[in-house]
Design a protein around this motif. Sequence first.
Motif, PDB file in Angstrom:
ATOM      1  N   VAL A   1      -4.180 -17.016  19.550  1.00 26.04           N
ATOM      2  CA  VAL A   1      -3.828 -15.769  18.876  1.00 26.04           C
ATOM      3  C   VAL A   1      -5.094 -14.964  18.625  1.00 26.04           C
ATOM      4  N   ALA A   2      -5.208 -13.821  19.285  1.00 25.17           N
ATOM      5  CA  ALA A   2      -6.354 -12.933  19.095  1.00 25.17           C
ATOM      6  C   ALA A   2      -5.949 -11.806  18.148  1.00 25.17           C
ATOM      7  N   LEU A   3      -6.738 -11.615  17.090  1.00 25.41           N
ATOM      8  CA  LEU A   3      -6.437 -10.588  16.098  1.00 25.41           C
ATOM      9  C   LEU A   3      -7.515  -9.513  16.125  1.00 25.41           C
ATOM     10  N   SER A   4      -7.090  -8.254  16.085  1.00 26.24           N
ATOM     11  CA  SER A   4      -8.049  -7.156  16.073  1.00 26.24           C
ATOM     12  C   SER A   4      -8.627  -6.987  14.666  1.00 26.24           C
ATOM     13  N   ASP A   5      -9.737  -6.263  14.561  1.00 28.27           N
ATOM     14  CA  ASP A   5     -10.412  -6.142  13.274  1.00 28.27           C
ATOM     15  C   ASP A   5      -9.671  -5.239  12.292  1.00 28.27           C
ATOM     16  N   ASP A   6      -8.607  -4.551  12.726  1.00 25.77           N
ATOM     17  CA  ASP A   6      -7.826  -3.725  11.807  1.00 25.77           C
ATOM     18  C   ASP A   6      -6.470  -4.354  11.462  1.00 25.77           C
ATOM     19  N   VAL A   7      -6.366  -5.669  11.630  1.00 24.77           N
ATOM     20  CA  VAL A   7      -5.148  -6.383  11.261  1.00 24.77           C
ATOM     21  C   VAL A   7      -4.952  -6.293   9.742  1.00 24.77           C
ATOM     22  N   ILE A   8      -3.695  -6.246   9.302  1.00 27.27           N
ATOM     23  CA  ILE A   8      -3.379  -6.187   7.872  1.00 27.27           C
ATOM     24  C   ILE A   8      -2.740  -7.501   7.462  1.00 27.27           C
ATOM     25  N   ALA A   9      -3.296  -8.144   6.441  1.00 25.51           N
ATOM     26  CA  ALA A   9      -2.755  -9.398   5.907  1.00 25.51           C
ATOM     27  C   ALA A   9      -2.033  -9.094   4.595  1.00 25.51           C
ATOM     28  N   SER A  10      -0.768  -9.478   4.497  1.00 22.37           N
ATOM     29  CA  SER A  10       0.043  -9.224   3.314  1.00 22.37           C
ATOM     30  C   SER A  10       0.630 -10.529   2.804  1.00 22.37           C
ATOM     31  N   VAL A  11       0.686 -10.664   1.477  1.00 17.21           N
ATOM     32  CA  VAL A  11       1.360 -11.809   0.875  1.00 17.21           C
ATOM     33  C   VAL A  11       2.816 -11.419   0.686  1.00 17.21           C
ATOM     34  N   LYS A  12       3.718 -12.143   1.316  1.00 17.03           N
ATOM     35  CA  LYS A  12       5.147 -11.843   1.277  1.00 17.03           C
ATOM     36  C   LYS A  12       5.921 -13.035   0.722  1.00 17.03           C
ATOM     37  N   THR A  13       7.190 -12.796   0.407  1.00 18.11           N
ATOM     38  CA  THR A  13       8.069 -13.836  -0.114  1.00 18.11           C
ATOM     39  C   THR A  13       9.231 -14.043   0.843  1.00 18.11           C
ATOM     40  N   SER A  14       9.548 -15.309   1.117  1.00 15.49           N
ATOM     41  CA  SER A  14      10.730 -15.633   1.934  1.00 15.49           C
ATOM     42  C   SER A  14      11.958 -15.473   1.058  1.00 15.49           C
ATOM     43  N   GLY A  15      12.764 -14.480   1.314  1.00 16.62           N
ATOM     44  CA  GLY A  15      13.952 -14.241   0.505  1.00 16.62           C
ATOM     45  C   GLY A  15      13.592 -13.641  -0.840  1.00 16.62           C
ATOM     46  N   LEU A  16      14.516 -13.725  -1.783  1.00 16.62           N
ATOM     47  CA  LEU A  16      14.306 -13.117  -3.098  1.00 16.62           C
ATOM     48  C   LEU A  16      13.367 -13.941  -3.971  1.00 16.62           C
ATOM     49  N   ILE A  17      13.560 -15.253  -3.998  1.00 15.68           N
ATOM     50  CA  ILE A  17      12.700 -16.100  -4.830  1.00 15.68           C
ATOM     51  C   ILE A  17      12.137 -17.272  -4.028  1.00 15.68           C
ATOM     52  N   GLY A  18      11.920 -17.056  -2.747  1.00 17.00           N
ATOM     53  CA  GLY A  18      11.446 -18.123  -1.868  1.00 17.00           C
ATOM     54  C   GLY A  18       9.945 -18.336  -1.943  1.00 17.00           C
ATOM     55  N   ASP A  19       9.452 -19.140  -1.036  1.00 23.05           N
ATOM     56  CA  ASP A  19       8.030 -19.443  -0.962  1.00 23.05           C
ATOM     57  C   ASP A  19       7.251 -18.235  -0.468  1.00 23.05           C
ATOM     58  N   LYS A  20       5.981 -18.182  -0.852  1.00 19.07           N
ATOM     59  CA  LYS A  20       5.084 -17.123  -0.397  1.00 19.07           C
ATOM     60  C   LYS A  20       4.468 -17.518   0.940  1.00 19.07           C
ATOM     61  N   TYR A  21       4.166 -16.526   1.752  1.00 20.09           N
ATOM     62  CA  TYR A  21       3.494 -16.742   3.024  1.00 20.09           C
ATOM     63  C   TYR A  21       2.641 -15.522   3.327  1.00 20.09           C
ATOM     64  N   ILE A  22       1.793 -15.624   4.337  1.00 21.74           N
ATOM     65  CA  ILE A  22       0.949 -14.505   4.753  1.00 21.74           C
ATOM     66  C   ILE A  22       1.555 -13.885   6.005  1.00 21.74           C
ATOM     67  N   LYS A  23       1.784 -12.578   5.950  1.00 21.55           N
ATOM     68  CA  LYS A  23       2.278 -11.841   7.107  1.00 21.55           C
ATOM     69  C   LYS A  23       1.114 -11.040   7.673  1.00 21.55           C
ATOM     70  N   LEU A  24       0.862 -11.205   8.964  1.00 20.28           N
ATOM     71  CA  LEU A  24      -0.180 -10.448   9.643  1.00 20.28           C
ATOM     72  C   LEU A  24       0.465  -9.344  10.469  1.00 20.28           C
ATOM     73  N   SER A  25       0.010  -8.116  10.250  1.00 24.04           N
ATOM     74  CA  SER A  25       0.484  -6.975  11.027  1.00 24.04           C
ATOM     75  C   SER A  25      -0.645  -6.550  11.953  1.00 24.04           C
ATOM     76  N   PRO A  26      -0.499  -6.779  13.257  1.00 23.82           N
ATOM     77  CA  PRO A  26      -1.578  -6.472  14.193  1.00 23.82           C
ATOM     78  C   PRO A  26      -1.908  -4.984  14.226  1.00 23.82           C
ATOM     79  N   GLY A  27      -3.173  -4.702  14.465  1.00 25.91           N
ATOM     80  CA  GLY A  27      -3.621  -3.324  14.588  1.00 25.91           C
ATOM     81  C   GLY A  27      -3.782  -2.955  16.050  1.00 25.91           C
ATOM     82  N   GLY A  28      -4.408  -1.811  16.294  1.00 26.08           N
ATOM     83  CA  GLY A  28      -4.560  -1.340  17.652  1.00 26.08           C
ATOM     84  C   GLY A  28      -5.998  -1.292  18.128  1.00 26.08           C
ATOM     85  N   SER A  29      -6.910  -1.833  17.349  1.00 27.04           N
ATOM     86  CA  SER A  29      -8.322  -1.784  17.697  1.00 27.04           C
ATOM     87  C   SER A  29      -8.637  -2.715  18.872  1.00 27.04           C
ATOM     88  N   ASP A  30      -9.709  -2.386  19.588  1.00 21.71           N
ATOM     89  CA  ASP A  30     -10.163  -3.235  20.695  1.00 21.71           C
ATOM     90  C   ASP A  30     -11.106  -4.329  20.229  1.00 21.71           C
TER      91      ASP A  30
END
Length: 148
Positions: free
Chosen positions: A89-118
């Motif tokens: 998995v190659a990630l660009s330097d403008d990737v966004i890392a967000s702390v999200k929740t599975s469902g309403l009261i589920g476990d937390k996880y990290i969601k990575l949103s890829p960017g468009g940088s080279d």
Amino acid sequence: MKKSSVELGVGIFVLIGLMCVGYLTIRLGKVQLLDDEHYYLNARFQSVTGLKVGASVEIAGVPVGEVDSISLDHEEQVARVRLKIKKDVALSDDVIASVKTSGLIGDKYIKLSPGGSDEILKPGDTITETESALDIEELISKYAFGGV
């Protein structure tokens, strides 16, 4: 002569048994002696409430790693999260890392949103764009006590 051959056979049997137990301990315990399949990235968050070591790291709902450690950066007073990402998995330097929740009261996880940088992040680099977890308790208390 016969006694020593029996002792040798028992010794070999015990040695093979110990090797099997060691192998199963490593495989079932998910211990990796030489970790060539992953690399590590860092991310800094204002809050990681509820996030735990071992939590999933996902891109588009697909697991691509896990949270390796969580610590406090004493200089900046922010949470420092170390992410263990699969090598393929190659990630660009403008990737966004967000702390999200599975469902309403589920476990937390990290969601990575890829960017468009080279520019691709190298092992040990830091993700600069982060979004902290939404604290539902804080929102409810603001609403209930007129802070909204």
